[in-house]
Scaffold this motif. Structure first.
Motif, PDB file in Angstrom:
ATOM      1  N   PRO A  20      17.997  -3.047 -68.971  1.00 31.74           N
ATOM      2  CA  PRO A  20      18.226  -1.658 -68.542  1.00 31.74           C
ATOM      3  C   PRO A  20      19.535  -1.126 -69.104  1.00 31.74           C
ATOM      4  O   PRO A  20      20.372  -1.890 -69.598  1.00 31.74           O
ATOM      5  CB  PRO A  20      18.270  -1.766 -67.014  1.00 31.74           C
ATOM      6  CG  PRO A  20      18.746  -3.172 -66.759  1.00 31.74           C
ATOM      7  CD  PRO A  20      18.148  -4.005 -67.853  1.00 31.74           C
ATOM      8  N   ASP A  21      19.720   0.177 -69.020  1.00 35.39           N
ATOM      9  CA  ASP A  21      20.954   0.793 -69.529  1.00 35.39           C
ATOM     10  C   ASP A  21      22.184   0.292 -68.774  1.00 35.39           C
ATOM     11  O   ASP A  21      23.246   0.104 -69.356  1.00 35.39           O
ATOM     12  CB  ASP A  21      20.866   2.323 -69.420  1.00 35.39           C
ATOM     13  CG  ASP A  21      19.809   2.905 -70.353  1.00 35.39           C
ATOM     14  OD1 ASP A  21      19.506   2.253 -71.372  1.00 35.39           O
ATOM     15  OD2 ASP A  21      19.270   3.981 -70.050  1.00 35.39           O
ATOM     16  N   SER A  22      21.993   0.092 -67.466  1.00 31.74           N
ATOM     17  CA  SER A  22      23.094  -0.401 -66.637  1.00 31.74           C
ATOM     18  C   SER A  22      22.812  -1.854 -66.249  1.00 31.74           C
ATOM     19  O   SER A  22      21.785  -2.146 -65.623  1.00 31.74           O
ATOM     20  CB  SER A  22      23.235   0.464 -65.380  1.00 31.74           C
ATOM     21  OG  SER A  22      24.247  -0.042 -64.532  1.00 31.74           O
ATOM     22  N   ILE A  23      23.707  -2.752 -66.624  1.00 29.32           N
ATOM     23  CA  ILE A  23      23.521  -4.181 -66.356  1.00 29.32           C
ATOM     24  C   ILE A  23      24.568  -4.625 -65.349  1.00 29.32           C
ATOM     25  O   ILE A  23      25.766  -4.613 -65.637  1.00 29.32           O
ATOM     26  CB  ILE A  23      23.670  -5.003 -67.653  1.00 29.32           C
ATOM     27  CG1 ILE A  23      22.703  -4.481 -68.718  1.00 29.32           C
ATOM     28  CG2 ILE A  23      23.417  -6.478 -67.374  1.00 29.32           C
ATOM     29  CD1 ILE A  23      22.901  -5.106 -70.073  1.00 29.32           C
ATOM     30  N   ASP A  24      24.118  -5.003 -64.146  1.00 27.51           N
ATOM     31  CA  ASP A  24      25.097  -5.389 -63.115  1.00 27.51           C
ATOM     32  C   ASP A  24      25.564  -6.832 -63.317  1.00 27.51           C
ATOM     33  O   ASP A  24      25.019  -7.580 -64.136  1.00 27.51           O
ATOM     34  CB  ASP A  24      24.528  -5.164 -61.711  1.00 27.51           C
ATOM     35  CG  ASP A  24      23.292  -6.010 -61.418  1.00 27.51           C
ATOM     36  OD1 ASP A  24      23.238  -7.171 -61.868  1.00 27.51           O
ATOM     37  OD2 ASP A  24      22.383  -5.507 -60.732  1.00 27.51           O
ATOM     38  N   GLU A  25      26.593  -7.210 -62.580  1.00 25.19           N
ATOM     39  CA  GLU A  25      27.214  -8.511 -62.764  1.00 25.19           C
ATOM     40  C   GLU A  25      26.264  -9.659 -62.422  1.00 25.19           C
ATOM     41  O   GLU A  25      26.327 -10.733 -63.029  1.00 25.19           O
ATOM     42  CB  GLU A  25      28.489  -8.606 -61.920  1.00 25.19           C
ATOM     43  CG  GLU A  25      29.609  -7.695 -62.396  1.00 25.19           C
ATOM     44  CD  GLU A  25      29.998  -7.954 -63.837  1.00 25.19           C
ATOM     45  OE1 GLU A  25      30.206  -9.144 -64.187  1.00 25.19           O
ATOM     46  OE2 GLU A  25      30.099  -6.982 -64.609  1.00 25.19           O
ATOM     47  N   ASN A  26      25.376  -9.439 -61.450  1.00 25.11           N
ATOM     48  CA  ASN A  26      24.448 -10.501 -61.064  1.00 25.11           C
ATOM     49  C   ASN A  26      23.409 -10.753 -62.152  1.00 25.11           C
ATOM     50  O   ASN A  26      23.048 -11.907 -62.409  1.00 25.11           O
ATOM     51  CB  ASN A  26      23.775 -10.159 -59.738  1.00 25.11           C
ATOM     52  CG  ASN A  26      24.736 -10.222 -58.566  1.00 25.11           C
ATOM     53  OD1 ASN A  26      25.701 -10.979 -58.588  1.00 25.11           O
ATOM     54  ND2 ASN A  26      24.497  -9.423 -57.542  1.00 25.11           N
ATOM     55  N   LEU A  27      22.935  -9.706 -62.785  1.00 28.22           N
ATOM     56  CA  LEU A  27      22.022  -9.895 -63.914  1.00 28.22           C
ATOM     57  C   LEU A  27      22.747 -10.594 -65.059  1.00 28.22           C
ATOM     58  O   LEU A  27      22.183 -11.480 -65.709  1.00 28.22           O
ATOM     59  CB  LEU A  27      21.458  -8.546 -64.373  1.00 28.22           C
ATOM     60  CG  LEU A  27      20.607  -8.555 -65.651  1.00 28.22           C
ATOM     61  CD1 LEU A  27      19.480  -9.578 -65.569  1.00 28.22           C
ATOM     62  CD2 LEU A  27      20.029  -7.160 -65.922  1.00 28.22           C
ATOM     63  N   LYS A  28      23.985 -10.225 -65.300  1.00 27.61           N
ATOM     64  CA  LYS A  28      24.767 -10.876 -66.353  1.00 27.61           C
ATOM     65  C   LYS A  28      24.908 -12.379 -66.098  1.00 27.61           C
ATOM     66  O   LYS A  28      24.982 -13.177 -67.042  1.00 27.61           O
ATOM     67  CB  LYS A  28      26.159 -10.244 -66.452  1.00 27.61           C
ATOM     68  CG  LYS A  28      26.185  -8.848 -67.049  1.00 27.61           C
ATOM     69  CD  LYS A  28      27.611  -8.311 -67.088  1.00 27.61           C
ATOM     70  CE  LYS A  28      27.655  -6.886 -67.630  1.00 27.61           C
ATOM     71  NZ  LYS A  28      29.039  -6.339 -67.627  1.00 27.61           N
ATOM     72  N   ALA A  29      24.943 -12.761 -64.823  1.00 30.91           N
ATOM     73  CA  ALA A  29      25.137 -14.177 -64.474  1.00 30.91           C
ATOM     74  C   ALA A  29      23.848 -14.989 -64.511  1.00 30.91           C
ATOM     75  O   ALA A  29      23.885 -16.225 -64.580  1.00 30.91           O
ATOM     76  CB  ALA A  29      25.754 -14.281 -63.079  1.00 30.91           C
ATOM     77  N   ALA A  30      22.697 -14.327 -64.449  1.00 31.41           N
ATOM     78  CA  ALA A  30      21.413 -15.021 -64.322  1.00 31.41           C
ATOM     79  C   ALA A  30      21.056 -15.785 -65.596  1.00 31.41           C
ATOM     80  O   ALA A  30      21.270 -15.317 -66.712  1.00 31.41           O
ATOM     81  CB  ALA A  30      20.314 -14.022 -63.980  1.00 31.41           C
ATOM     82  N   THR A  31      20.474 -16.966 -65.393  1.00 29.21           N
ATOM     83  CA  THR A  31      20.049 -17.820 -66.504  1.00 29.21           C
ATOM     84  C   THR A  31      18.549 -18.086 -66.427  1.00 29.21           C
ATOM     85  O   THR A  31      17.883 -17.749 -65.438  1.00 29.21           O
ATOM     86  CB  THR A  31      20.782 -19.170 -66.470  1.00 29.21           C
ATOM     87  OG1 THR A  31      20.376 -19.890 -65.284  1.00 29.21           O
ATOM     88  CG2 THR A  31      22.297 -18.982 -66.461  1.00 29.21           C
ATOM     89  N   VAL A  32      18.036 -18.719 -67.461  1.00 26.21           N
ATOM     90  CA  VAL A  32      16.621 -19.092 -67.479  1.00 26.21           C
ATOM     91  C   VAL A  32      16.291 -19.983 -66.285  1.00 26.21           C
ATOM     92  O   VAL A  32      15.214 -19.856 -65.678  1.00 26.21           O
ATOM     93  CB  VAL A  32      16.269 -19.785 -68.802  1.00 26.21           C
ATOM     94  CG1 VAL A  32      14.850 -20.360 -68.765  1.00 26.21           C
ATOM     95  CG2 VAL A  32      16.429 -18.818 -69.978  1.00 26.21           C
TER      96      VAL A  32
END
Length: 287
Positions: A76-88
């Motif tokens: 998405p256009d806006s990427i929050d910190e939790n999405l940034k931290a998520a891994t496979v």
């Protein structure tokens, strides 16, 4: 093995068939109707877990890879910190970080979007990954998508030479998303015996007919508790050190390593907790 008492309970709970293998021998089986391929619903997730295992084994996927790298073109256009931290890895544990379940059975026919990958990643990640268990089809769906993209084929084509052919499973039907991708969270159709062979494959720690097909290390890692005591990598954990593939209306293949046993059943059961209690009681009294 006498399971007559369990069968009487099973009849009242709309169980259609059960198969038990102990010490590599058929201990008991019973059917209320002839075997046919049925939707195993969320037991499909465990097959997606298996596909991820093969992809890890082949160097196609790393569990430590960030989702922002794995799905760089779908964010998405806006990427929050939790999405940034998520891994496979977070795709496999039901602790992805989203607040509610999405891509569930009643929801899928109603989506206006065809691109479910972008839609799924745009759903807010309210929690830090690994901290909140929320049963959610987004994780296994995206895990399946990643395998397909890296392998260059759908999940059926990927698993056929690696798993299905070894287990004697002819090319099965598997639900797809609107763009034709295999839906890794559900919709695989198998017979009871085919589902049971999958449980036996896991009981034997990835070995089939004397050949190590999938890493024993992966089998152990994916079926032990992950972020919670009751869930691994798309496998449920249960009593007696068991783990299981488990789908809606009780499509189950339960592996009991300590008892060298696999119990599988297909059903149209609306009282899943009652059926699980009867299964565990059967394990305690007969095995």
């Amino acid at each position: 093995m006498n399971i007559s008492e369990f069968i009487e309970t099973a009849k009242t709970l709309n169980v259609l068939g059960i198969k038990i293998t102990k010490d590599n021998e058929t201990a008991a089986e019973w059917y209320s109707e002839a075997e046919c391929r049925r939707n195993i619903y969320s037991a499909t997730k465990s097959f997606t877990s298996c596909a991820v295992g093969f992809a890890v084994q082949e160097g196609l996927i790393s569990l430590d890879e960030k989702l922002t790298d794995a799905f760089a073109e779908d964010l998405p256009d806006s990427i929050d910190e939790n999405l940034k931290a998520a891994t496979v890895r977070d795709l496999l544990t039901m602790c992805l970080g989203q607040e509610h379940g999405n891509l569930m059975g009643a929801q899928r026919p109603l989506y206006k979007e065809d691109d479910w990958v972008k839609m799924s990643l745009a759903i807010p990640f309210k929690y830090k990954p690994g901290t909140h268990f929320v049963y959610n089809n987004v994780g296994p769906y995206l895990a399946g998508i990643l395998v397909q993209r890296r392998a260059g084929c759908d999940l059926v084509s990927y698993l056929t030479p690696r798993l299905f052919s070894h287990l004697g499973i002819k090319r099965p039907t598997w639900e797809t998303d609107p763009l034709g991708n295999s839906f890794g969270a559900g919709g695989l159709f198998l017979t009871l015996s085919e589902l049971h062979s999958f449980g036996l494959f896991y009981l034997n720690k990835g070995k089939w007919n004397g050949k190590q097909i999938l890493s024993e290390k992966w089998i152990e890692e994916s079926t032990k508790p992950a972020d919670t005591d009751y869930y691994g990598y798309l496998f449920w954990r249960g009593e007696c050190n068991s783990f299981r593939a488990d789908g809606k209306y009780s499509q189950i293949s339960m592996v009991l390593p300590d008892k060298n046993t696999v119990i599988s059943l297909v059903a149209e059961c609306r009282k899943g907790e009652e059926l699980m209690r009867a299964l565990y009681d059967l394990v305690c009294s007969k095995l």
